[in-house]
Motif scaffolding. Structure first.
Motif, PDB file in Angstrom:
ATOM      1  N   LEU A  29       0.798  -1.227   0.000  1.00 46.07           N
ATOM      2  CA  LEU A  29       0.000   0.000   0.000  1.00 46.07           C
ATOM      3  C   LEU A  29       0.834   1.282   0.000  1.00 46.07           C
ATOM      4  N   PRO A  30       2.019   1.295   0.579  1.00 45.39           N
ATOM      5  CA  PRO A  30       2.817   2.524   0.480  1.00 45.39           C
ATOM      6  C   PRO A  30       3.080   2.961  -0.968  1.00 45.39           C
ATOM      7  N   LYS A  31       2.987   2.039  -1.930  1.00 42.24           N
ATOM      8  CA  LYS A  31       3.144   2.420  -3.338  1.00 42.24           C
ATOM      9  C   LYS A  31       2.037   3.380  -3.758  1.00 42.24           C
ATOM     10  N   LEU A  32       0.817   3.132  -3.277  1.00 41.07           N
ATOM     11  CA  LEU A  32      -0.299   4.034  -3.568  1.00 41.07           C
ATOM     12  C   LEU A  32      -0.039   5.392  -2.930  1.00 41.07           C
ATOM     13  N   ALA A  33       0.354   5.377  -1.671  1.00 39.65           N
ATOM     14  CA  ALA A  33       0.623   6.637  -0.972  1.00 39.65           C
ATOM     15  C   ALA A  33       1.738   7.407  -1.664  1.00 39.65           C
ATOM     16  N   ALA A  34       2.771   6.700  -2.098  1.00 41.63           N
ATOM     17  CA  ALA A  34       3.899   7.361  -2.771  1.00 41.63           C
ATOM     18  C   ALA A  34       3.456   8.021  -4.073  1.00 41.63           C
ATOM     19  N   GLU A  35       2.544   7.380  -4.795  1.00 38.58           N
ATOM     20  CA  GLU A  35       2.041   7.960  -6.041  1.00 38.58           C
ATOM     21  C   GLU A  35       1.239   9.230  -5.783  1.00 38.58           C
ATOM     22  N   CYS A  36       0.697   9.368  -4.590  1.00 37.00           N
ATOM     23  CA  CYS A  36      -0.162  10.511  -4.261  1.00 37.00           C
ATOM     24  C   CYS A  36       0.536  11.549  -3.392  1.00 37.00           C
ATOM     25  N   ASP A  37       1.783  11.296  -2.988  1.00 39.91           N
ATOM     26  CA  ASP A  37       2.476  12.188  -2.059  1.00 39.91           C
ATOM     27  C   ASP A  37       2.512  13.641  -2.517  1.00 39.91           C
ATOM     28  N   GLU A  38       2.837  13.874  -3.769  1.00 37.57           N
ATOM     29  CA  GLU A  38       2.933  15.254  -4.257  1.00 37.57           C
ATOM     30  C   GLU A  38       1.581  15.954  -4.161  1.00 37.57           C
ATOM     31  N   SER A  39       0.523  15.263  -4.553  1.00 36.98           N
ATOM     32  CA  SER A  39      -0.813  15.852  -4.467  1.00 36.98           C
ATOM     33  C   SER A  39      -1.237  16.041  -3.017  1.00 36.98           C
ATOM     34  N   LEU A  40      -0.909  15.074  -2.157  1.00 38.59           N
ATOM     35  CA  LEU A  40      -1.235  15.220  -0.734  1.00 38.59           C
ATOM     36  C   LEU A  40      -0.608  16.492  -0.183  1.00 38.59           C
ATOM     37  N   SER A  41       0.619  16.752  -0.556  1.00 35.17           N
ATOM     38  CA  SER A  41       1.308  17.952  -0.097  1.00 35.17           C
ATOM     39  C   SER A  41       0.707  19.209  -0.719  1.00 35.17           C
ATOM     40  N   ASP A  42       0.444  19.174  -2.014  1.00 34.26           N
ATOM     41  CA  ASP A  42      -0.109  20.336  -2.717  1.00 34.26           C
ATOM     42  C   ASP A  42      -1.511  20.693  -2.230  1.00 34.26           C
ATOM     43  N   TYR A  43      -2.349  19.692  -1.995  1.00 35.96           N
ATOM     44  CA  TYR A  43      -3.739  19.943  -1.608  1.00 35.96           C
ATOM     45  C   TYR A  43      -3.839  20.534  -0.215  1.00 35.96           C
ATOM     46  N   GLY A  44      -2.940  20.158   0.663  1.00 31.98           N
ATOM     47  CA  GLY A  44      -2.940  20.708   2.003  1.00 31.98           C
ATOM     48  C   GLY A  44      -4.107  20.219   2.837  1.00 31.98           C
ATOM     49  N   TYR A  45      -4.324  20.885   3.943  1.00 29.55           N
ATOM     50  CA  TYR A  45      -5.395  20.550   4.865  1.00 29.55           C
ATOM     51  C   TYR A  45      -5.630  21.767   5.743  1.00 29.55           C
ATOM     52  N   PHE A  46      -6.742  21.785   6.415  1.00 27.77           N
ATOM     53  CA  PHE A  46      -7.080  22.915   7.267  1.00 27.77           C
ATOM     54  C   PHE A  46      -6.654  22.651   8.701  1.00 27.77           C
ATOM     55  N   VAL A  47      -5.879  23.570   9.260  1.00 27.67           N
ATOM     56  CA  VAL A  47      -5.502  23.521  10.673  1.00 27.67           C
ATOM     57  C   VAL A  47      -5.708  24.926  11.230  1.00 27.67           C
ATOM     58  N   GLU A  91       7.196  13.715  15.612  1.00 28.05           N
ATOM     59  CA  GLU A  91       8.371  14.206  14.908  1.00 28.05           C
ATOM     60  C   GLU A  91       8.156  14.081  13.401  1.00 28.05           C
ATOM     61  N   ALA A  92       8.730  14.984  12.646  1.00 29.56           N
ATOM     62  CA  ALA A  92       8.542  15.015  11.197  1.00 29.56           C
ATOM     63  C   ALA A  92       8.957  13.710  10.526  1.00 29.56           C
ATOM     64  N   ASP A  93       9.978  13.031  11.060  1.00 22.95           N
ATOM     65  CA  ASP A  93      10.432  11.796  10.426  1.00 22.95           C
ATOM     66  C   ASP A  93       9.472  10.629  10.650  1.00 22.95           C
ATOM     67  N   HIS A  94       8.461  10.790  11.495  1.00 23.82           N
ATOM     68  CA  HIS A  94       7.469   9.752  11.704  1.00 23.82           C
ATOM     69  C   HIS A  94       6.226   9.943  10.844  1.00 23.82           C
ATOM     70  N   LYS A  95       6.124  11.027  10.115  1.00 22.95           N
ATOM     71  CA  LYS A  95       4.901  11.317   9.380  1.00 22.95           C
ATOM     72  C   LYS A  95       4.685  10.396   8.179  1.00 22.95           C
ATOM     73  N   ASP A  96       5.719   9.698   7.742  1.00 23.46           N
ATOM     74  CA  ASP A  96       5.581   8.787   6.595  1.00 23.46           C
ATOM     75  C   ASP A  96       5.493   7.332   7.066  1.00 23.46           C
ATOM     76  N   ALA A  97       4.825   7.100   8.171  1.00 25.88           N
ATOM     77  CA  ALA A  97       4.745   5.757   8.754  1.00 25.88           C
ATOM     78  C   ALA A  97       3.991   4.766   7.883  1.00 25.88           C
ATOM     79  N   CYS A  98       3.170   5.248   6.996  1.00 25.70           N
ATOM     80  CA  CYS A  98       2.395   4.342   6.129  1.00 25.70           C
ATOM     81  C   CYS A  98       2.868   4.466   4.707  1.00 25.70           C
TER      82      CYS A  98
END
Length: 98
Positions: A29-47, A91-98
């Motif tokens: 499944l990380p292959k799916l996440a990796a394919e979407c990483d750039e869009s995940l970053s670009d789309y952002g989220y509300f905080v 920590e930032a290095d834990h954010k890619d756990a999946c």
């Protein structure tokens, strides 16, 4: 016409879940996440007034609602980890756990 010509703001990511993760091989499944990483970053989220969300993901596995839910959960988990990192809960290095 290509989808990008019809709607330049729409991105299509083809991921054959059955082929890549068949027989409950969810370790891929990380292959799916990796394919979407750039869009995940670009789309952002509300905080709370810190960042505006600029996109959404729509996931659809043609023949199986369970696979749709698993794929959507992977993207949601990635986003949650990024949110927790941005507010200092992990920590930032834990954010890619999946």
């Amino acid at each position: 016409k290509a989808m990008s010509e019809l709607c330049p703001h729409l991105q299509y990511v083809q991921f054959d879940f059955h082929k890549v993760c068949g027989k409950l091989s969810f370790k891929h499944l990380p292959k799916l996440a990796a394919e979407c990483d750039e869009s995940l970053s670009d789309y952002g989220y509300f905080v709370s007034h810190q960042r505006l969300q600029s996109g959404v993901f729509r996931v659809n596995c043609i023949d199986c609602l369970d696979r749709t839910n698993v794929a959507q959960s992977v993207l949601a988990f990635r986003t949650l980890m990024s949110q927790l990192s941005s507010v200092g809960c992990i920590e930032a290095d834990h954010k890619d756990a999946c």
